[in-house]
Motif scaffolding. Structure first.
Motif, short mmCIF file in Angstrom:
data_model
loop_
_atom_site.label_atom_id
_atom_site.label_comp_id
_atom_site.label_asym_id
_atom_site.label_seq_id
_atom_site.Cartn_x
_atom_site.Cartn_y
_atom_site.Cartn_z
N SER A 184 18.85 44.53 68.67
CA SER A 184 19.55 43.18 67.95
C SER A 184 19.86 43.51 66.75
CB SER A 184 18.50 41.95 68.41
OG SER A 184 18.84 40.74 67.85
N ALA A 185 20.24 42.32 65.88
CA ALA A 185 20.22 42.59 64.32
C ALA A 185 18.73 42.52 63.88
CB ALA A 185 21.08 41.16 63.73
N PHE A 237 24.50 41.50 71.78
CA PHE A 237 24.98 40.48 71.44
C PHE A 237 26.74 40.38 71.16
CE2 PHE A 237 25.66 37.68 66.98
CZ PHE A 237 25.64 36.45 67.91
N GLU A 279 24.38 43.51 64.25
CA GLU A 279 24.07 44.62 65.28
C GLU A 279 24.79 45.92 64.98
OE1 GLU A 279 23.97 41.35 65.75
OE2 GLU A 279 22.56 41.16 67.25
N THR A 295 21.44 37.48 61.45
CA THR A 295 22.35 36.79 62.14
C THR A 295 22.38 35.37 61.35
OG1 THR A 295 21.95 38.02 64.07
CG2 THR A 295 23.25 36.04 64.25
N ARG A 310 23.50 32.91 70.76
CA ARG A 310 22.12 33.28 70.07
C ARG A 310 21.37 33.68 71.03
NH1 ARG A 310 21.82 32.12 64.81
NH2 ARG A 310 20.38 33.78 65.03
N GLY A 311 20.77 34.95 70.59
CA GLY A 311 19.49 35.36 71.80
C GLY A 311 20.40 36.54 72.79
N GLY A 312 21.75 36.66 72.49
CA GLY A 312 22.46 37.16 73.27
C GLY A 312 22.29 38.78 73.68
N SER A 313 21.71 39.36 72.73
CA SER A 313 21.13 40.77 72.88
C SER A 313 20.56 40.82 74.38
CB SER A 313 20.27 41.48 71.78
OG SER A 313 21.16 41.12 70.66
N ASP A 314 19.60 39.81 74.64
CA ASP A 314 18.92 40.25 75.84
C ASP A 314 20.08 40.35 77.10
OD1 ASP A 314 16.64 39.27 74.39
OD2 ASP A 314 16.69 37.33 75.08
N1 ASP Z 1 21.34 38.63 66.74
C1 ASP Z 1 21.50 37.46 67.54
C2 ASP Z 1 20.78 36.61 67.39
O1 ASP Z 1 20.02 36.43 66.53
C3 ASP Z 1 21.54 38.13 69.05
C4 ASP Z 1 19.78 38.43 69.47
O2 ASP Z 1 19.01 38.39 68.68
O3 ASP Z 1 19.61 38.45 70.77
O4 ASP Z 1 21.08 35.32 67.91
#
Ligand code: ASP
Ligand code: MG
Length: 406
Positions: free
Chosen positions: A29-30, A124, A62, A35, A138-142
């Motif tokens: 992730s970043a 992401f 990222e 982000t 948001r959270g898309g790296s998962d």
């Molecule tokens: N960097 C992105 C975010 O903060 C993706 C992630 O962290 O999963 O939403």
């Protein structure tokens, strides 16, 4: 990855697995806060930035991470290469800021793995058919990580995060919460949608659809912890029921404060009324969660439903401007002081009395239930938000989630 030191730690951990003979793909992730910083910067230039350009900007966090991680891996003596989403490519639809992955081409990644390289892919982000950069929400790296694991048929997807496991409930609310060694994918999906913020919901959907064994574990452990130990740590999301015969009935208590309740009173009780109320709400792109309709006196009913708290004002406007004058309803109100508390467990399928115990527990605490909804594996109630933590703790105890062996 919060600092250069943390990036070096990630590299050490990956190098350890690599040296043990595993083929590794890493999806970082970043760096923490990055982000948010990038999105704030865009909004500073203009309050209403175009979603395409937001993705252009947000996706760079990222890109920095993958480059830094590869440099750190190389410093560890590991051969590695970084890719952006578009280079793989990871194809998505065109829904900027919340794009869905449609296809992952595995050829380039496989070719690099075949040369004993660690492949580091941005989290992401992806690319549309026409070559526009998108982000996955948001959270898309998962989701990126699980999707890549699915496409490459990985043995396991390890999601390193800031908690060491999925717990029976949030330990900040209930200190006696316990880590779960495993949880079924369906339970995890319910927990993610009911407010547990551990994984992006879509990543769990992906894990379920493609049966990717996914493990949630801490990124704060010593990177040199033995692989045998690390591989068993955290929580494994499973697809098998009844692995252990003595399954707990309830696996966890989830909760969410992001709720708001809207009510329309004095609604004429006739066919088509639910549609007359919720049709305009749906048209305004507002997601409705729970719905309740009470038949009242004199041929009218009260109609209530919940939405995300951020959508409350918009939903109120729709009701006041487009619904009330049309159906000649009474008062329209909005209440943001509500919370949703849910008990989740596949054991509910084979046990009766779960709902009764839940309601008994809340009643003993003097907590009024405003709405109820159930599915095969969860029961949710809406209550006044000031009682949320009390409800979570009482239910955690009532279902004996604090006890060993669940
Ligand atoms: N960097 C992105 C975010 O903060 C993706 C992630 O962290 O999963 O939403
Ligand atoms: Mg995350």
């Amino acid at each position: 990855m919060g600092s250069v030191e943390r990036i070096r730690n990630v590299a050490k951990r990956v190098a350890k697995w690599h040296r043990a003979g595993y083929q590794m793909i890493v999806v970082p992730s970043a760096m923490s806060g990055e982000t948010n910083r990038l999105l704030a910067l865009a909004k500073e230039v203009d309050g209403n930035p175009s979603p395409r350009e937001l993705d252009m900007i947000a996706s760079t966090g990222e890109q920095v991470s993958v480059g830094l991680l590869v440099i750190a891996l190389q410093a560890e003596g590991v051969d590695a290469v970084s890719f952006c989403g578009w280079q793989v490519p990871i194809k998505t639809d065109t829904a900027y800021t919340k794009a869905r992955i449609t296809h992952i081409d595995d050829r380039r990644v496989r070719a690099e793995l075949a040369q004993r390289k660690v492949v580091v892919i941005t989290g992401f982000q992806g690319v549309t058919e026409d070559g526009h950069i998108t982000t996955l929400g948001r959270g898309g790296s998962d989701t990126q990580a699980v999707a890549v694991a699915a496409a490459l048929k990985a043995d396991e997807c390890l999601i390193y995060t800031d908690v060491d496991a999925v717990y029976t409930t949030d330990p900040r609310v209930e200190p006696d919460a316990r880590p779960l060694g495993s949880v079924t994918f369906e339970e995890m999906l319910e927990m993610a949608s009911l407010g547990s913020k551990i994984l992006q919901i879509r990543s769990v959907e992906f894990a379920g659809k493609y049966k990717v064994p996914t493990r949630v574990l801490t990124s704060f452990s010593d990177p040199m912890i033995p692989i045998a130990e690390e591989a068993k740590s955290g929580t494994l999301i499973t697809f098998e029921e009844d692995e252990n015969v003595e399954q707990a009935i309830i696996s966890g208590i989830a909760f969410s404060r992001d709720e708001a309740k809207l009510s329309v009173r004095g609604v004429p009780d006739r066919p088509g009324i639910a549609y007359a109320i919720l049709g305009p709400v749906a048209k305004a792109n507002i997601d409705v969660d729970m719905i309740i309709q009470n038949v009242g006196v004199g041929g009218t009913t009260d109609f209530s439903f919940t939405v995300h708290r951020n959508d409350m004002q918009r939903a109120l406007d729709v009701l006041k401007n487009e619904v009330q004058p049309v159906i000649h309803a009474g008062e329209v109100t909005g209440d943001a002081k509500v919370a949703k508390v849910s008990a989740v467990g596949i054991g509910m399928r084979s046990h009766v009395g779960v709902a009764a115990l839940m309601f008994e527990t809340l009643s003993k605490e003097g907590i009024n239930i405003q709405m109820i909804s159930t599915s095969e594996i969860k029961i949710s109630v809406v209550i006044e938000d000031k009682y949320m933590e009390l409800a979570v703790r009482a239910l955690h105890r009532a279902f004996e989630l604090d006890k060993e062996s669940a």
